[in-house]
Scaffold this active site. Sequence first.
Site, PDB file in Angstrom:
ATOM      1  N   MET A 330     -41.888 -43.628 -27.225  1.00 42.24           N
ATOM      2  CA  MET A 330     -43.217 -43.399 -26.667  1.00 42.24           C
ATOM      3  C   MET A 330     -43.753 -42.030 -27.064  1.00 42.24           C
ATOM      4  O   MET A 330     -44.885 -41.897 -27.538  1.00 42.24           O
ATOM      5  CB  MET A 330     -43.166 -43.527 -25.142  1.00 42.24           C
ATOM      6  CG  MET A 330     -44.522 -43.593 -24.489  1.00 42.24           C
ATOM      7  SD  MET A 330     -45.431 -45.109 -24.884  1.00 42.24           S
ATOM      8  CE  MET A 330     -44.622 -46.271 -23.797  1.00 42.24           C
ATOM      9  N   ASP A 349     -37.793 -32.159 -27.420  1.00 45.60           N
ATOM     10  CA  ASP A 349     -36.736 -32.998 -26.863  1.00 45.60           C
ATOM     11  C   ASP A 349     -35.549 -32.101 -26.516  1.00 45.60           C
ATOM     12  O   ASP A 349     -35.611 -30.880 -26.702  1.00 45.60           O
ATOM     13  CB  ASP A 349     -36.332 -34.123 -27.819  1.00 45.60           C
ATOM     14  CG  ASP A 349     -35.915 -35.385 -27.053  1.00 45.60           C
ATOM     15  OD1 ASP A 349     -35.008 -35.288 -26.199  1.00 45.60           O
ATOM     16  OD2 ASP A 349     -36.501 -36.462 -27.283  1.00 45.60           O
ATOM     17  N   LYS A 413     -38.190 -35.765 -14.563  1.00 42.79           N
ATOM     18  CA  LYS A 413     -39.610 -35.476 -14.740  1.00 42.79           C
ATOM     19  C   LYS A 413     -40.010 -34.203 -13.997  1.00 42.79           C
ATOM     20  O   LYS A 413     -40.822 -33.415 -14.495  1.00 42.79           O
ATOM     21  CB  LYS A 413     -40.442 -36.676 -14.273  1.00 42.79           C
ATOM     22  CG  LYS A 413     -40.389 -37.871 -15.227  1.00 42.79           C
ATOM     23  CD  LYS A 413     -41.271 -39.010 -14.745  1.00 42.79           C
ATOM     24  CE  LYS A 413     -41.252 -40.188 -15.717  1.00 42.79           C
ATOM     25  NZ  LYS A 413     -41.976 -39.923 -16.968  1.00 42.79           N
ATOM     26  N   HIS A 456     -50.660 -43.443 -18.910  1.00 43.66           N
ATOM     27  CA  HIS A 456     -49.750 -44.529 -19.267  1.00 43.66           C
ATOM     28  C   HIS A 456     -50.146 -45.139 -20.608  1.00 43.66           C
ATOM     29  O   HIS A 456     -51.123 -45.878 -20.711  1.00 43.66           O
ATOM     30  CB  HIS A 456     -49.769 -45.587 -18.157  1.00 43.66           C
ATOM     31  CG  HIS A 456     -48.921 -46.785 -18.438  1.00 43.66           C
ATOM     32  ND1 HIS A 456     -49.147 -48.015 -17.862  1.00 43.66           N
ATOM     33  CD2 HIS A 456     -47.834 -46.950 -19.243  1.00 43.66           C
ATOM     34  CE1 HIS A 456     -48.254 -48.875 -18.284  1.00 43.66           C
ATOM     35  NE2 HIS A 456     -47.445 -48.262 -19.133  1.00 43.66           N
ATOM     36  N   TYR A 659     -56.149 -55.932 -22.856  1.00 39.22           N
ATOM     37  CA  TYR A 659     -55.573 -55.014 -23.839  1.00 39.22           C
ATOM     38  C   TYR A 659     -54.240 -54.406 -23.404  1.00 39.22           C
ATOM     39  O   TYR A 659     -53.534 -53.837 -24.230  1.00 39.22           O
ATOM     40  CB  TYR A 659     -56.570 -53.893 -24.150  1.00 39.22           C
ATOM     41  CG  TYR A 659     -57.786 -54.387 -24.899  1.00 39.22           C
ATOM     42  CD1 TYR A 659     -57.698 -54.739 -26.243  1.00 39.22           C
ATOM     43  CD2 TYR A 659     -59.013 -54.545 -24.269  1.00 39.22           C
ATOM     44  CE1 TYR A 659     -58.796 -55.224 -26.933  1.00 39.22           C
ATOM     45  CE2 TYR A 659     -60.119 -55.024 -24.952  1.00 39.22           C
ATOM     46  CZ  TYR A 659     -60.004 -55.360 -26.286  1.00 39.22           C
ATOM     47  OH  TYR A 659     -61.097 -55.845 -26.968  1.00 39.22           O
TER      48      TYR A 659
END
Length: 719
Positions: A330, A349, A413, A456, A659
């Site tokens: 993502m 990362d 998170k 999102h 969509y």
Amino acid sequence: MSQTYRHIRVEKGADGVAVITLDNADETMNVVGNAFIADMNAAIADLQGDDAVTGVIVTSGKPAFMAGADLKLMVAAYGRMTRPEAYEFSHNATRMHRALETMGKPVACAMNGLALGGGFELALACHYRVLADDPKAVVGLPEVTLGLLPASGGTQRMVRLLGADKALGLLLTGKSLRPADALKAGIVDALAPADQVVAKAREWLASNPEPSQTWDRKGFFMPEMRGMMVPEVAMGASVAAAGVVRDAGYNLPAPIAVLQSVFEGMQLPMDKALSVESKYFARLLTDPVARNIVRTTFISKQAAEKGARRPAGVPKTTYTKVGVVGAGMMGAGIALVAAVAGIEVILIDRDQASASKGKGYSEKVWAKQVAKGALSQDKMDAQLARITPTDDFALLTGCQLVVEAVFEDVEIKAETTRKAEAVIPADAIYASNTSTLPISGLAEASARPDQFIGMHFFSPVDRMGLVELIMGKQTSPETLAKALDFIAQIRKTPIVVNDSRGFYTSRVFQTLVYEGAAMLEEGVEPARIENAAKAAGFPVGPLALLDEVTMDLPIKINEQAIAQNDPNYVARGGVDALKAMIALGRSSRKAGAGFYEYPAEGPKHLWAGLREQFPAAPEQPEQDELKTRFLYTQAIETARCLEQGVLETAQDADLGAVYGWGFPAWTGGTLSYIDTIGLETFVREADRLTQQYGPRFAPSAWLRDRAAKGEAFYPVEAA
């Protein structure tokens, strides 16, 4: 000598050439409308009767040549226009085009830019077509993608120009062609630089060409005109009909109407054939499918991309540097689309190797485009240079936005939020890419919750156009505006929803997969389940979807909702089936096995063990019943989201459905589907499903009240 009408100008030259310049007085684009048609009819009559005029050129005074009809009028026409009125609506433009091509003088079309739909139909009515040699100057007839067909001669001229096979290849796909491809296909006659298309048209007129179309000349004949008497034509028609059903199913009437219009029309004289085309167009325009498709995939989509949900009064933000934390699939995709938009990206990362691997995703995608000739090596190198892979949060200094895309764990998170906010500017906004975790809860780790928003994305990010923006309890309107500016810059389609577990798209999507699992528990044959979903218009069946998203995810969401006493929780069938599959070690494609087998060679196929694990009931339900369950379970849940304030507009609901997870476009989306059925009928059918399958189908008092009052989600007045 010149003559000015409202939407066109006519200049008659001393050389006998008259130039008609299209220049819509009310729009930035030339569009087809009654006033334009009236202007053209007057100009054609004048030119036809002027013996000094020996040839005509049609061109544009705007950057593009011409688009088609105003699609807002098409939506408004549904329910207000009878079929005879729709026929006349179509044939009005048809008669104008026919008058142009039969005026007895050669007509050249000089397209200085894009020509689509009715604009290209006008070009087809001319005897010679010159197109600007510019990649943006695409031409074509895309009406079938909007649930319609070319309504002013497009089907009949295309088939006479190219033959049935080639014409149907373009008409049934709605494909637009760039200049070189259009020339090769034979739908334009010449290319020239944009500022020389009129001069090129003059050259043709100077050659003393025939002032008529080939199909209006004596002796014109195509093999297809003999219809089913020719074996090749009969075979071609049969294959084309099968191809339409294969590609479009039975839910989309437009491809079938195109095929019928072409097949019937090519056996008739041109004027009779044009009447056939208008007849089929009238059927489509007065059918809700076209209304649904146009409203959601064009009008609502365009409005969302232009900022329909953007708070007013907030200065626009243009992004030059953003951070993406988490370089998995993502995060890597988010970095890719940002770099394409010209934005510098810091891709973070846990270590340098993982971050570099994330950048490698962009390199692989772009290398394939370079190999195909769709991207230059220089441009690829420039885009790659915008992505900086690192494990150092300090490089986020100066970022206007950080998008966090780490593992779906609240503590991970929260830690990421604190580390990023220690570095980024005070006015930067922070977005969490999550599909299920409530944004207000995640924002508790932020020192500036008013600048915290959910963002999102859908995977793969570089191919999926939708982004769901989630407003937390403290998210400010300014933060929403800035987030929408970023979505616009990376050329995605936004919807805006309010916070809840699963938000909107994930919450409703899971009802589809749970319903499929519930059917399996009931003894419905697995192949019947998958085929019913695809027959309803979903791209894949729910069992295949569960293999892709993993069965652990919906189970986790379900258990969290129960544990936290979520007031929006609705018990679902299918939970036991998913738990049984997980216990068998068949939880997903990623795990190597699920409802399907994934052999090293050959296509995937349903696992034979499903017969033993979920024995088939002796009596199987009709396919229509299964289709209804799939459509209703999602529509009911969407209505709950609107009632509970998760959704604020029907437009966001339908865009997210079509969509986000592939709800069938022919419905227009989940709420459009309810409107199409009719609220009263929908509630009555939902009650039947509730009695037969459980309370998940139960319409709320709020929905019953709307039905009683006749309050549609899209009031007719708003059309």
